[in-house]
Design an enzyme around this catalytic site. Structure first.
Site, PDB file in Angstrom:
ATOM      1  N   HIS A 125       0.847  -1.200   0.000  1.00  0.00           N
ATOM      2  CA  HIS A 125       0.000   0.000   0.000  1.00  0.00           C
ATOM      3  C   HIS A 125       0.885   1.253   0.000  1.00  0.00           C
ATOM      4  O   HIS A 125       1.656   1.468   0.929  1.00  0.00           O
ATOM      5  CB  HIS A 125      -0.893  -0.003   1.244  1.00  0.00           C
ATOM      6  CG  HIS A 125      -1.789   1.203   1.341  1.00  0.00           C
ATOM      7  ND1 HIS A 125      -1.904   1.954   2.485  1.00  0.00           N
ATOM      8  CD2 HIS A 125      -2.600   1.786   0.425  1.00  0.00           C
ATOM      9  CE1 HIS A 125      -2.752   2.949   2.266  1.00  0.00           C
ATOM     10  NE2 HIS A 125      -3.195   2.864   1.026  1.00  0.00           N
ATOM     11  N   HIS A 149      -7.018   7.826  -4.837  1.00  0.00           N
ATOM     12  CA  HIS A 149      -7.541   6.473  -5.008  1.00  0.00           C
ATOM     13  C   HIS A 149      -8.601   6.385  -6.099  1.00  0.00           C
ATOM     14  O   HIS A 149      -8.914   5.305  -6.586  1.00  0.00           O
ATOM     15  CB  HIS A 149      -8.159   5.979  -3.697  1.00  0.00           C
ATOM     16  CG  HIS A 149      -7.158   5.759  -2.619  1.00  0.00           C
ATOM     17  ND1 HIS A 149      -6.847   6.726  -1.704  1.00  0.00           N
ATOM     18  CD2 HIS A 149      -6.394   4.683  -2.302  1.00  0.00           C
ATOM     19  CE1 HIS A 149      -5.940   6.258  -0.860  1.00  0.00           C
ATOM     20  NE2 HIS A 149      -5.638   5.025  -1.197  1.00  0.00           N
ATOM     21  N   ARG A 221      -8.628  17.124  25.175  1.00  0.00           N
ATOM     22  CA  ARG A 221     -10.009  17.573  25.168  1.00  0.00           C
ATOM     23  C   ARG A 221     -10.251  18.347  23.876  1.00  0.00           C
ATOM     24  O   ARG A 221      -9.762  19.455  23.695  1.00  0.00           O
ATOM     25  CB  ARG A 221     -10.261  18.463  26.396  1.00  0.00           C
ATOM     26  CG  ARG A 221     -11.723  18.608  26.854  1.00  0.00           C
ATOM     27  CD  ARG A 221     -12.616  19.208  25.842  1.00  0.00           C
ATOM     28  NE  ARG A 221     -13.989  19.374  26.293  1.00  0.00           N
ATOM     29  CZ  ARG A 221     -15.042  19.011  25.568  1.00  0.00           C
ATOM     30  NH1 ARG A 221     -14.899  18.411  24.412  1.00  0.00           N
ATOM     31  NH2 ARG A 221     -16.268  19.252  26.009  1.00  0.00           N
ATOM     32  N   TYR A 407     -19.035  26.814  30.670  1.00  0.00           N
ATOM     33  CA  TYR A 407     -17.950  27.265  31.551  1.00  0.00           C
ATOM     34  C   TYR A 407     -18.357  28.510  32.336  1.00  0.00           C
ATOM     35  O   TYR A 407     -17.626  29.487  32.412  1.00  0.00           O
ATOM     36  CB  TYR A 407     -16.660  27.503  30.738  1.00  0.00           C
ATOM     37  CG  TYR A 407     -16.274  26.293  29.911  1.00  0.00           C
ATOM     38  CD1 TYR A 407     -15.676  25.182  30.516  1.00  0.00           C
ATOM     39  CD2 TYR A 407     -16.539  26.237  28.540  1.00  0.00           C
ATOM     40  CE1 TYR A 407     -15.344  24.065  29.772  1.00  0.00           C
ATOM     41  CE2 TYR A 407     -16.216  25.118  27.796  1.00  0.00           C
ATOM     42  CZ  TYR A 407     -15.615  24.038  28.408  1.00  0.00           C
ATOM     43  OH  TYR A 407     -15.295  22.926  27.673  1.00  0.00           O
TER      44      TYR A 407
HETATM   45  N1  LIG Z   1      -9.044  25.440  19.620  1.00  0.00           N
HETATM   46  C1  LIG Z   1      -9.434  24.749  20.694  1.00  0.00           C
HETATM   47  N2  LIG Z   1      -8.855  24.996  21.876  1.00  0.00           N
HETATM   48  C2  LIG Z   1      -9.221  24.317  22.979  1.00  0.00           C
HETATM   49  C3  LIG Z   1     -10.248  23.338  22.942  1.00  0.00           C
HETATM   50  C4  LIG Z   1     -10.826  23.064  21.667  1.00  0.00           C
HETATM   51  O1  LIG Z   1     -11.703  22.198  21.527  1.00  0.00           O
HETATM   52  N3  LIG Z   1     -10.397  23.784  20.574  1.00  0.00           N
HETATM   53  N4  LIG Z   1     -10.639  22.702  24.089  1.00  0.00           N
HETATM   54  C5  LIG Z   1     -10.385  23.426  25.343  1.00  0.00           C
HETATM   55  C6  LIG Z   1     -10.645  22.661  26.537  1.00  0.00           C
HETATM   56  S1  LIG Z   1     -12.255  22.589  27.086  1.00  0.00           S
HETATM   57  C7  LIG Z   1      -9.642  22.102  27.270  1.00  0.00           C
HETATM   58  S2  LIG Z   1      -9.970  21.305  28.720  1.00  0.00           S
HETATM   59  C8  LIG Z   1      -8.247  22.188  26.825  1.00  0.00           C
HETATM   60  C9  LIG Z   1      -7.624  20.819  26.717  1.00  0.00           C
HETATM   61  O2  LIG Z   1      -6.295  20.927  26.346  1.00  0.00           O
HETATM   62  P1  LIG Z   1      -5.465  19.623  25.987  1.00  0.00           P
HETATM   63  O3  LIG Z   1      -6.248  18.843  24.968  1.00  0.00           O
HETATM   64  O4  LIG Z   1      -4.150  20.081  25.494  1.00  0.00           O
HETATM   65  O5  LIG Z   1      -5.352  18.838  27.273  1.00  0.00           O
HETATM   66  O6  LIG Z   1      -8.117  22.823  25.560  1.00  0.00           O
HETATM   67  C10 LIG Z   1      -8.955  23.927  25.372  1.00  0.00           C
HETATM   68  N5  LIG Z   1      -8.601  24.596  24.141  1.00  0.00           N
HETATM   69 MO   LIG Z   2     -12.244  21.669  29.244  1.00  0.00          MO
END
Ligand SMILES: Nc1nc2c(c(=O)[nH]1)N[C@H]1C(S)=C(S)[C@@H](COP(=O)(O)O)O[C@H]1N2
Ligand SMILES: [Mo]
Length: 555
Positions: A125, A149, A221, A407
């Protein structure tokens, strides 16, 4: 030769060049071929970084033909050599059978109505190990992204591996899956909470195994797919809306001319330990994080403050102004991830906010914001926007729904019907918290010289430092102070690291079970509440009551 052997042979060859542990190879093989999940749910996430170049030594010869097919692309797209049409002469499989099929013996994929055994094709591949992500699944989303592809040759080649038909009811539209195809490889040890978007915790015992979390074990996250960015072409725009509007653009090289900025900061999701609130009081909405949505790193780049001052931001009249951070990731409606912090916080030198290009001495990994992220230490990690594209100084907070509808802080009586997000305070700092990480709840621990040793983390936001961690072995009647405290040198007001602690708990002869409570006290002499009842909130954020576990004792 079995598929596993072909792979192991290739991996062994590669091992001469890339440093892989035997166990990593073993885990990877199991995980890559052992998954038998749902047709629509299971590719792209479960790989270790092991096999980036897995097949590159054997594909040299075929690259040329791939390039050739690429050149013929337009010509061939007009032709209708169709792959994946129904073949009445062949047997029919359900999607479940295909996905549960043992891919270690032979490697199956689907395309439209077709089921294929492509085992023999794997070593050649041209795209190397990428194909392994499609095991037991449809290759359509991959091909939609990797358009080379879509040629007569490839369709014909695919049909030569045809073994059956996919049941009519299981043929699905894969177009919405394309956006997930380029997700980064992830360490198998992360505890996955949701696959798409990818959300995963650092396993508790590995949190306390390192003071700074290895990048590949840092919790992840995401709200959306990870955007693909390039450090050489990346630009960040600084927009100042204050009367007029000015804007300046910086490449990463431009940024590197500012004085170096660095901060050791644990990042913690505002929803860390949410699952305890959910279980101990009543349901809350959100990812059911246990204690693993916090990790520690040293972040390097330049200070946000210096860049804002350079861009002419008025450092005296800050009241009522905000700094909006916008990332490159977009949701289904095309809106970029964004949130904001007060300008005052952004300009305070104690805040030590860094526009980071490096994490623990390495370039930011894609999952953590490559190539640029703002790190707002001491704040809920949501404010540390990844894949940073713009910084806007404004009289308004971020208008995004992540900022306006999440938040924020509510009391325990507010329901989804009565909560008014517009008037609720956005969370810009974090309260003191702690958790026991080793042992974890339900473990059996061994007593040594009458003592059980336990380890965990403690953390407080807003620049506060942990002064003390106390453990109760008897539901709050007596407290034992943790003896060993590992923390960053920075003084309070500028202290953004976590504290790793060890406590020694005496146990009685014959004692079979041990209940342990942990609570920390920070440099503002704030401490954790005993229960989650009074701090319960609809979103399950700031879930910082005592951490309580129960373990069995082996003498
Ligand atoms: N651009 C972007 N920044 C972001 C997020 C995201 O989804 N997109 N998630 C936030 C949230 S809710 C958290 S808890 C942290 C997680 O950071 P990590 O994935 O580096 O642990 O990034 C933050 N910054
Ligand atoms: Mo978060």
């Amino acid at each position: 030769m079995s598929l596993k052997n072909i792979l192991l042979r290739t991996i062994n060859q590669k091992n001469k060049f890339i440093n892989l542990s035997a166990s990593a190879v073993k885990v990877s093989n199991q995980e890559q071929y052992g998954h038998g999940g749902q047709q629509k749910k299971n590719y792209g996430y479960n790989r270790r970084t092991m096999a980036t170049a897995l097949f590159s030594s054997v594909v040299v010869g075929t690259m040329a033909s791939a390039e050739k097919s690429d050149k013929n692309k337009n010509k061939n797209e007009d032709k209708t050599v169709e792959a994946g049409t129904i073949r009445p002469d062949l047997p029919t499989f359900r999607a479940e059978e295909v996905s549960k099929h043992d891919n270690e013996k032979s490697f199956w994929v689907t395309y439209k109505n077709g089921v294929y055994d492509v085992t023999a094709f794997l070593p050649s591949h041209p795209g190397g190990d990428q194909i392994l992500n499609a095991g037991g699944l449809s290759i359509e989303p991959f091909w939609n992204v990797y358009g080379m592809h879509k040629t007569e040759e490839v369709y014909a080649l695919l049909e030569s591996y045809r073994i059956g038909n996919l049941h009519e009811d299981d043929v699905v539209d894969h177009s919405d899956e394309e956006m997930w195809v380029k997700e980064p490889s992830r360490d198998r040890r992360l505890v996955v909470k949701t696959a798409r978007p990818f959300n995963a915790e650092t396993p508790a015992k590995l949190q306390v195994a390192y003071f700074d979390t290895p990048n590949e074990l840092f919790y992840v996250r995401q709200h959306m797919p990870v955007p693909e960015l390039d450090q050489s072409s990346h630009r960040v725009k600084v927009i100042v809306k204050d009367g007029g509007v000015t804007s300046k653009e910086f490449s990463l090289q431009d940024l590197s001319r500012f004085p170096k900025g660095t901060v050791r900061a644990a990042l913690m999701c505002a929803g860390n330990r949410r699952s305890e609130m959910n279980e101990q009081v009543k349901p809350v909405k959100g990812i059911s994080w246990q204690g693993g949505a916090i990790s520690s790193a040293v972040w390097e780049g330049v200070y946000l403050r210096d860049v804002l001052v350079h861009c002419g931001v008025d450092t005296h009249n800050t009241a009522g102004k905000h700094v909006i951070f916008t990332g490159a990731d977009i949701d289904a409606t095309g809106q970029n991830f964004s949130t904001s912090i007060p300008l005052d916080q952004a300009l305070n030198p104690n805040s030590r906010i860094v526009l980071a290009t490096s994490m623990n001495g390495r370039p930011l990994p894609p999952d953590h914001g490559y190539p640029l992220r703002v790190v707002v230490p001491g704040a809920p990690a949501v404010r540390s926007v990844k894949w940073l594209e713009s910084i806007t100084v404004s009289h308004e907070e971020s208008p995004s729904h992540w900022h306006q509808k999440d938040y924020r802080s509510f009391n325990a009586s507010k329901t989804w019907e009565t909560a008014d997000f517009a008037s609720a305070p956005p969370i810009y700092s974090l309260p003191v918290t702690s958790a026991i990480c080793d042992p974890v709840n339900g473990d059996t621990v061994t007593v040594k010289n009458g003592i059980v040793e336990i380890r965990g983390y403690a953390y407080s936001g807003g620049g506060a430092k942990i002064l003390r961690v106390d453990i109760s072995p008897d539901c709050g009647n007596t407290w034992i102070q943790a003896e060993e405290m590992q923390s960053d040198d920075a003084p309070p007001q500028q202290h953004y690291g976590w504290t790793l602690w060890t406590a020694r708990i005496p146990v009685k002869r014959g004692q079979k079970e041990l209940k342990l409570w942990a609570k920390a006290t920070d440099s503002n002499f704030n401490t954790q509440p005993e229960t989650f009842h009074d701090i319960w909130n609809i979103r399950g954020v700031l879930s910082n009551a005592y951490h309580k576990i129960k373990v069995q004792i082996k003498h």
